[in-house]
Design a protein around this motif. Sequence first.
Motif, PDB file in Angstrom:
ATOM      1  N   LEU A  96      38.939  33.624  49.673  1.00 11.22           N
ATOM      2  CA  LEU A  96      38.962  35.007  49.216  1.00 11.22           C
ATOM      3  C   LEU A  96      39.603  35.170  47.840  1.00 11.22           C
ATOM      4  N   ALA A  97      40.116  34.089  47.288  1.00  9.19           N
ATOM      5  CA  ALA A  97      40.767  34.162  45.972  1.00  9.19           C
ATOM      6  C   ALA A  97      39.729  34.431  44.884  1.00  9.19           C
ATOM      7  N   PRO A  98      40.106  35.151  43.846  1.00  7.80           N
ATOM      8  CA  PRO A  98      39.170  35.394  42.736  1.00  7.80           C
ATOM      9  C   PRO A  98      38.739  34.085  42.073  1.00  7.80           C
ATOM     10  N   MET A  99      37.503  34.046  41.633  1.00  8.45           N
ATOM     11  CA  MET A  99      36.999  32.929  40.846  1.00  8.45           C
ATOM     12  C   MET A  99      37.230  33.274  39.376  1.00  8.45           C
ATOM     13  N   VAL A 100      38.243  32.648  38.790  1.00 10.21           N
ATOM     14  CA  VAL A 100      38.660  33.002  37.431  1.00 10.21           C
ATOM     15  C   VAL A 100      37.816  32.234  36.421  1.00 10.21           C
ATOM     16  N   VAL A 101      37.149  32.976  35.578  1.00  4.93           N
ATOM     17  CA  VAL A 101      36.348  32.386  34.504  1.00  4.93           C
ATOM     18  C   VAL A 101      37.208  32.177  33.261  1.00  4.93           C
ATOM     19  N   GLU A 102      38.048  33.148  32.956  1.00  4.05           N
ATOM     20  CA  GLU A 102      38.934  33.051  31.794  1.00  4.05           C
ATOM     21  C   GLU A 102      40.185  33.889  32.043  1.00  4.05           C
ATOM     22  N   ASP A 103      41.323  33.315  31.766  1.00  2.00           N
ATOM     23  CA  ASP A 103      42.585  34.055  31.793  1.00  2.00           C
ATOM     24  C   ASP A 103      43.374  33.608  30.560  1.00  2.00           C
ATOM     25  N   SER A 104      43.106  34.298  29.453  1.00  3.73           N
ATOM     26  CA  SER A 104      43.703  33.942  28.167  1.00  3.73           C
ATOM     27  C   SER A 104      44.481  35.135  27.634  1.00  3.73           C
ATOM     28  N   ASP A 105      44.986  35.004  26.412  1.00  2.00           N
ATOM     29  CA  ASP A 105      45.708  36.127  25.806  1.00  2.00           C
ATOM     30  C   ASP A 105      44.750  37.245  25.385  1.00  2.00           C
TER      31      ASP A 105
END
Length: 462
Positions: free
Chosen positions: A103-112
């Motif tokens: 159920l965790a989000p599928m992170v594509v980008e987590d940048s500034d």
Amino acid sequence: MTKMIQCISPVDGQVYAERPALSLSEAQMVAERARAAQAEWAARPLEERIALVKAGVAKLSEMKEQIVEELAWQMGRPTRYGGEFGGVNDRTEYMSSIAAQSLAPMVVEDSDRFLRQIAREPVGVVFIIAPWNYPYLTTINTLAPALIAGNTVVLKHASQTLLVGERLAEAFHAAGVPEDVFQNVYLTHDVTEALIQSRAFGFINFTGSVGGGAAIERAAAGTFTGLGLELGGKDPGYVMDDADLDAAVDSLMDGAMYNAGQCCCGIERVYVHESLYDAFVEKAVAWVKNLKLGNPFDAETTIGPMANKRFAHTVREQIAEAVAEGATALIDPALFPEDDGGAYLAPQILVNVNHEMRVMREESFGPVVGIMSVANDAEAIAAMNDSPYGLTCSLWTSDPERAAEVGAQVQTGTVFMNRCDYLDPALCWTGCKDTGRGGSLSVLGFYSVTRPKSYHLKKVTK
């Protein structure tokens, strides 16, 4: 006048339980309460929802003695087998263990600059229409992931297992799951279809007949409601020339006869390489003759009555037609204490069968299996695929590469090697063709009861 829904016990033909069906307005109120309760339930921490679901299953296990007796009365399973608690606990534990990751989000980008991800969101209210043959297992397949994912659930059980929904609701409520979060209902077909047509649910899981699945699809047409449909089956076994013969006989005959043949993935037809055919048939007949048909409360009984005499009637018809068309029945019914036209049905093995016969083409869902000789893998693959159904196939060989090569050519949902009639919660339970669509358990089981939601969050303005 209120319609009463009855369970006629296959043990003695008497009414074992009956409950009043809800009117459409009463059923709509149930759905409304479920919708109203869903947001608060979903807002609870995942760990809390998991703990409550596991506690509900633990409470259910405390009812084991009562439930085993009730199942024998409702659908005829011998008490010696002890219910379905092993599978219910295993599946709940597994789905709980993978919930956070699934159920965790599928992170594509987590940048500034950006957060881009795909989240999983509960669909809202999940409607489970459960069958009678494995009434607790088939329910938990959807109930556990649906509640864990933050949905509320409405359960309608088969009339043959009328008390199962009550026991599940009793256990989960005792564990602390709010009553509006999980509700058990008694519904007629017309009220069920009206609820579906009114978009009362976010997802519907149905396990049952092809005709029932078609009725669900018609009711849901134009509502865009998600559907999971596990329908009929005619699961084959294939014994290759390098198979362990004794192991194949033991597993395939158990897969054909266990639960009086009333298993979703039970073995209904067997194809044996011509070099092993005679020996397989001889051993299979000896295996079946050792079964003990009788009252499910008798400790010696290994095969009880079918769940309803009309189910037994269908199997008797298929056997009689096959014999009239040239098949040979290898088990003398006189060896077993059948009741004339009732639910107690002697197991049967048929040879000299072909795919023109109903018993090799249509679902039997009873203690009968047809066995055919094949010359090679290509002939076996063609025979296994010559069916409108596709749930599982069971391949018997000492060569995993050969099994994988054959399995890739079989139109089915699950390929087994050297086993059958089993459900692995880590793998998706699914089918093809008239067996239905969708999938339960595994990570994909969580995807069935959630929807994707995309987040494209730009953290800067330039």
